[in-house]
Design an enzyme around this catalytic site. Sequence first.
Site, PDB file in Angstrom:
ATOM      1  CG  LEU A  32       5.376-112.534 -39.233  1.00 41.34           C
ATOM      2  CD1 LEU A  32       3.862-112.433 -39.341  1.00 41.34           C
ATOM      3  CD2 LEU A  32       5.811-112.049 -37.859  1.00 41.34           C
ATOM      4  CG  HIS A  74      12.131 -94.731 -27.961  1.00 40.70           C
ATOM      5  ND1 HIS A  74      10.879 -94.613 -28.528  1.00 40.70           N
ATOM      6  CD2 HIS A  74      12.618 -93.462 -27.873  1.00 40.70           C
ATOM      7  CE1 HIS A  74      10.627 -93.325 -28.788  1.00 40.70           C
ATOM      8  NE2 HIS A  74      11.668 -92.611 -28.388  1.00 40.70           N
ATOM      9  CG  ASP A 108       2.039 -92.713 -30.792  1.00 40.13           C
ATOM     10  OD1 ASP A 108       3.183 -92.359 -30.421  1.00 40.13           O
ATOM     11  OD2 ASP A 108       1.105 -91.912 -30.961  1.00 40.13           O
TER      12      ASP A 108
HETATM   13  C1  IPE Z   1       3.955 -91.930 -35.478  1.00 38.35           C
HETATM   14  O1  IPE Z   1       4.004 -91.515 -34.162  1.00 38.35           O
HETATM   15  C2  IPE Z   1       5.295 -92.464 -35.893  1.00 38.35           C
HETATM   16  C3  IPE Z   1       5.685 -93.743 -35.297  1.00 38.35           C
HETATM   17  C4  IPE Z   1       4.950 -94.452 -34.479  1.00 38.35           C
HETATM   18  C5  IPE Z   1       6.983 -94.214 -35.667  1.00 38.35           C
HETATM   19  P1  IPE Z   1       4.288 -89.997 -33.767  1.00 38.35           P
HETATM   20  O2  IPE Z   1       4.282 -89.947 -32.288  1.00 38.35           O
HETATM   21  O3  IPE Z   1       5.506 -89.514 -34.449  1.00 38.35           O
HETATM   22  O4  IPE Z   1       3.015 -89.261 -34.383  1.00 38.35           O
HETATM   23  P2  IPE Z   1       2.334 -87.885 -33.982  1.00 38.35           P
HETATM   24  O5  IPE Z   1       3.411 -86.839 -33.971  1.00 38.35           O
HETATM   25  O6  IPE Z   1       1.735 -88.056 -32.624  1.00 38.35           O
HETATM   26  O7  IPE Z   1       1.300 -87.664 -35.031  1.00 38.35           O
HETATM   27  C1  IPE Z   2       6.402 -93.948 -30.674  1.00 32.06           C
HETATM   28  O1  IPE Z   2       6.353 -93.453 -29.388  1.00 32.06           O
HETATM   29  C2  IPE Z   2       7.814 -94.173 -31.149  1.00 32.06           C
HETATM   30  C3  IPE Z   2       8.268 -93.234 -32.177  1.00 32.06           C
HETATM   31  C4  IPE Z   2       7.536 -92.301 -32.738  1.00 32.06           C
HETATM   32  C5  IPE Z   2       9.662 -93.353 -32.621  1.00 32.06           C
HETATM   33  P1  IPE Z   2       6.440 -91.901 -29.083  1.00 32.06           P
HETATM   34  O2  IPE Z   2       7.861 -91.580 -28.751  1.00 32.06           O
HETATM   35  O3  IPE Z   2       5.846 -91.101 -30.169  1.00 32.06           O
HETATM   36  O4  IPE Z   2       5.544 -91.812 -27.775  1.00 32.06           O
HETATM   37  P2  IPE Z   2       4.652 -90.590 -27.321  1.00 32.06           P
HETATM   38  O5  IPE Z   2       3.660 -90.332 -28.407  1.00 32.06           O
HETATM   39  O6  IPE Z   2       5.587 -89.432 -27.119  1.00 32.06           O
HETATM   40  O7  IPE Z   2       4.026 -91.043 -26.054  1.00 32.06           O
HETATM   41 MG    MG Z   3       3.925 -90.421 -30.427  1.00 31.05          MG
END
Ligand code: IPE
Ligand code: IPE
Ligand code: MG
Length: 249
Positions: free
Chosen positions: A144, A50, A33
């Site tokens: 792995l 990303h 995240d």
């Molecule tokens: C969880 O992250 C999903 C992934 C890392 C793929 P999100 O960014 O979607 O989660 P919330 O919305 O903060 O809970």
């Molecule tokens: C995690 O990073 C990737 C996915 C959920 C696909 P985020 O895109 O959720 O990053 P933040 O939480 O907005 O910083």
């Molecule tokens: Mg996120």
Amino acid sequence: MEPDPRSQRQAAAATARGPEPDERPRSIAIIMDGNGRWASARGLPVADGHREGARALRRTVEAAIDLEIGSLAVYAFSTENWARPADEVGSILELLDETIDRELPDLARQGVRTRFFGRRDRIPDGLREKIAALEAETAANDRLHLWIAFDYGGRAELVEATRRLLRDGVPPEDVSEETLAERLYARELPDPDLVIRTSGEQRLSNFLLWQSAYAELVFVDTLWPEFGEEALRAAVEEYARRARRFGAR
Ligand code: IPE
Ligand code: IPE
Ligand code: MG
């Protein structure tokens, strides 16, 4: 010399449970995240976050090979992430496609077996075929085991497992933790010993709800694009300091 409290604890556990517990996590799961925040802190489009996240995944997989972690499961896209703007979802699908073409074959040469888990019916056809091909090509690798959660939700997985039990005509008295676990998306995925979440958020966001029942949770402030070998080692060291009890005295 002062006795090391950890060895004392281990000795006690060994007496209680037989063999000494292994302090190293064999199975790690990561909630990757913070890509969005990494990008916005730099005034960049979210897609760049990303992209940098995909680089962090590559580094982390290589670090996991070095640390001899048997299994690594990563949360790449949740069932809820479809609610994001269409261009962001599009950029994630495109990036997955590119990662399968460019990064994963390199990792396959290093002995990585890659499998995806989650729903497959909403992934574009071409991408679904690439995923199946990669899984088939790496099936014999054993250094792995990399598990990529894509269009994955823990609740959806449990609903689907329940449907499979019903479709298979399993009588209520035969429904057990084993018969249900056999019907999860990835029955061979080991329960994680350690779940790491980056970016400072302290929640599971629907990841591995069943499998994480007794996982150790480590939350780190590092944003996912900045994660790598050092951060993985630190989490593994933190795990070694934990005392797992599984409900026992
Ligand atoms: C969880 O992250 C999903 C992934 C890392 C793929 P999100 O960014 O979607 O989660 P919330 O919305 O903060 O809970
Ligand atoms: C995690 O990073 C990737 C996915 C959920 C696909 P985020 O895109 O959720 O990053 P933040 O939480 O907005 O910083
Ligand atoms: Mg996120």
